[in-house]
Design an enzyme around this catalytic site. Sequence first.
Site, PDB file in Angstrom:
ATOM      1  CB  CYS A  36      -0.812   0.087   1.288  1.00  5.34           C
ATOM      2  SG  CYS A  36      -2.053  -1.448   1.110  1.00  5.34           S
TER       3      CYS A  36
ATOM      4  CG  HIS B 115      -3.181   3.395   1.865  1.00  4.92           C
ATOM      5  ND1 HIS B 115      -3.948   2.691   0.816  1.00  4.92           N
ATOM      6  CD2 HIS B 115      -3.324   2.163   2.618  1.00  4.92           C
ATOM      7  CE1 HIS B 115      -4.135   1.469   0.908  1.00  4.92           C
ATOM      8  NE2 HIS B 115      -3.994   0.973   2.239  1.00  4.92           N
TER       9      HIS B 115
ATOM     10  CG  ASN C 260      -6.760  -1.088   1.666  1.00  2.00           C
ATOM     11  OD1 ASN C 260      -6.228  -0.811   0.664  1.00  2.00           O
ATOM     12  ND2 ASN C 260      -6.223  -1.264   2.739  1.00  2.00           N
TER      13      ASN C 260
HETATM   14  O1  UT7 Z   1      -3.780  -1.289   3.534  1.00  2.14           O
HETATM   15  C1  UT7 Z   1      -3.150  -1.947   4.608  1.00  2.14           C
HETATM   16  C2  UT7 Z   1      -3.118  -1.520   6.020  1.00  2.14           C
HETATM   17  N1  UT7 Z   1      -4.347  -2.031   6.527  1.00  2.14           N
HETATM   18  C3  UT7 Z   1      -5.189  -1.287   7.445  1.00  2.14           C
HETATM   19  O2  UT7 Z   1      -4.827  -0.111   7.712  1.00  2.14           O
HETATM   20  C4  UT7 Z   1      -6.157  -2.128   8.501  1.00  2.14           C
HETATM   21  C5  UT7 Z   1      -5.659  -1.715   9.822  1.00  2.14           C
HETATM   22  N2  UT7 Z   1      -6.920  -2.249  10.747  1.00  2.14           N
HETATM   23  C6  UT7 Z   1      -8.257  -1.831  10.585  1.00  2.14           C
HETATM   24  O3  UT7 Z   1      -8.642  -0.994   9.852  1.00  2.14           O
HETATM   25  C7  UT7 Z   1      -9.008  -2.270  11.713  1.00  2.14           C
HETATM   26  O4  UT7 Z   1      -8.332  -3.113  12.746  1.00  2.14           O
HETATM   27  C8  UT7 Z   1     -10.083  -3.540  11.360  1.00  2.14           C
HETATM   28  C9  UT7 Z   1     -11.267  -2.505  10.385  1.00  2.14           C
HETATM   29  C10 UT7 Z   1      -9.261  -4.370  10.351  1.00  2.14           C
HETATM   30  C11 UT7 Z   1     -10.804  -4.203  12.477  1.00  2.14           C
HETATM   31  O5  UT7 Z   1     -11.333  -3.195  13.128  1.00  2.14           O
HETATM   32  P1  UT7 Z   1     -11.222  -3.232  14.885  1.00  2.14           P
HETATM   33  O6  UT7 Z   1     -11.884  -2.280  15.464  1.00  2.14           O
HETATM   34  O7  UT7 Z   1      -9.827  -3.268  14.897  1.00  2.14           O
HETATM   35  O8  UT7 Z   1     -11.970  -4.879  14.994  1.00  2.14           O
HETATM   36  P2  UT7 Z   1     -11.246  -6.106  15.737  1.00  2.14           P
HETATM   37  O9  UT7 Z   1     -10.387  -6.642  15.056  1.00  2.14           O
HETATM   38  O10 UT7 Z   1     -10.905  -5.573  17.103  1.00  2.14           O
HETATM   39  O11 UT7 Z   1     -12.619  -6.825  15.966  1.00  2.14           O
HETATM   40  C12 UT7 Z   1     -13.756  -6.422  16.834  1.00  2.14           C
HETATM   41  C13 UT7 Z   1     -14.827  -7.514  16.639  1.00  2.14           C
HETATM   42  C14 UT7 Z   1     -14.268  -8.982  16.728  1.00  2.14           C
HETATM   43  O12 UT7 Z   1     -15.243  -9.892  17.685  1.00  2.14           O
HETATM   44  P3  UT7 Z   1     -14.724 -10.191  19.296  1.00  2.14           P
HETATM   45  O13 UT7 Z   1     -13.766 -10.892  19.330  1.00  2.14           O
HETATM   46  O14 UT7 Z   1     -14.773  -8.800  19.828  1.00  2.14           O
HETATM   47  O15 UT7 Z   1     -16.213 -10.951  19.594  1.00  2.14           O
HETATM   48  C15 UT7 Z   1     -14.229  -9.352  15.445  1.00  2.14           C
HETATM   49  O16 UT7 Z   1     -14.322 -11.097  15.407  1.00  2.14           O
HETATM   50  O17 UT7 Z   1     -15.450  -7.556  15.321  1.00  2.14           O
HETATM   51  C16 UT7 Z   1     -15.315  -8.681  14.807  1.00  2.14           C
HETATM   52  N3  UT7 Z   1     -15.380  -8.866  13.357  1.00  2.14           N
HETATM   53  C17 UT7 Z   1     -16.411  -8.539  12.451  1.00  2.14           C
HETATM   54  N4  UT7 Z   1     -17.776  -8.417  12.875  1.00  2.14           N
HETATM   55  C18 UT7 Z   1     -18.570  -8.370  11.886  1.00  2.14           C
HETATM   56  C19 UT7 Z   1     -14.404  -8.717  12.554  1.00  2.14           C
HETATM   57  N5  UT7 Z   1     -14.640  -8.327  11.554  1.00  2.14           N
HETATM   58  C20 UT7 Z   1     -15.855  -8.545  11.343  1.00  2.14           C
HETATM   59  C21 UT7 Z   1     -17.003  -8.018  10.479  1.00  2.14           C
HETATM   60  N6  UT7 Z   1     -17.997  -8.270  10.673  1.00  2.14           N
HETATM   61  N7  UT7 Z   1     -16.473  -7.909   9.086  1.00  2.14           N
END
Ligand code: UT7
Length: 333
Positions: A117, A258, A288
Amino acid sequence: MHQFIGAGVAVTGSGSAAPSLSLDNVGLSQIVETSDEWISSRTGIQQRRLATPQETLATLATEASRSALAMAEVEPQEIDLIILATSTPDDLFGTASKVQAELGAVNAVAFDLTAACSGFVFGLVTASQFIRTGVYRKVLLIGADVLSRWVDWSDRRTCVLFGDGAGAVVLQANDRDRLLGFELRSDGSQNSCLNLAYAGQPRSLVGEHAIAQGNYQFITMNGQEVYRFAVKRVPEVIEKALHRASLSTEDLDWLLLHQANQRILDAVAQRLKVPSEKVVSNLARYGNTSAASIPLALDEYVRAGKIQPGQTIAASGFGAGLTWGAAIFQWGR
Ligand code: UT7
């Protein structure tokens, strides 16, 4: 070869291309257990474009390039160099040459550059070095990715984030240097945070000779780690690049990050004290798109008349590697 020592760099045209079909969050929730509410509130993404089997990295990159060349009023045969920033080539040996042939850029040397990216920003700086040394005068820089090929469509943590697309800019030698400052960084110790890795199985050939043969695996990501990394490192690298340009954040007209997550865009802008109306954002419609995201958003804002000639832009890419970087430049000649 003629040398034009001291040539400055100008960004004289932009173009973009996205696949014709889009998939919204409601459609995605029929593939994995997710919801429009979760995706919109956690990422800001509402839909993403996905390449059909007929659309390839080369077709998208070529379409974006044609419109960038038209805006810059540069003919394909005038181009000296084509850099294609991508992590998803149609061919591991490189796709830039295919684009060169499609465009009829017969005088250009062409190669791929991989920095995930961060690829567009790394490519912008790389292209500028060739212009500043006087070796080349007209460079086509493309950022393009078709990540849908490598997404695990059963993994809701990653498949909701990515989309496909291409963006391109024309860089030209210019009396006035419009690339005001840059800073590029890598940290391979955090490589395991975000991967599209090759996995081979041992296979004996003859005697003691054995090799590993296999395939590339799906994208894996530690989202929280990458989020923390981006929010901390991106403001730092932009401030460093601004310092090199003898500028401060108040001098910026646009923050062009990005397009990974609206929450990252907001957090970085807040840390830098850049007001939200100066933050470029179109990820709601594209997700993205990796190396394509910065030139895709740039082109949209230029064509909408929002980004004006002479305005100062801080562009920053961040992602797998880990890699990150920023370039401060003024749009136009
Ligand atoms: O281009 C490369 C650069 N990449 C990035 O910049 C990505 C950076 N990271 C992010 O943008 C965020 O970390 C994400 C959008 C990927 C995830 O958001 P988050 O607020 O960090 O969520 P999380 O991973 O802490 O997950 C929270 C909860 C989890 O459930 P539990 O364990 O709390 O019960 C996940 O299982 O959300 C759940 N979850 C979802 N639920 C519904 C994860 N993905 C999904 C989904 N739909 N798609």
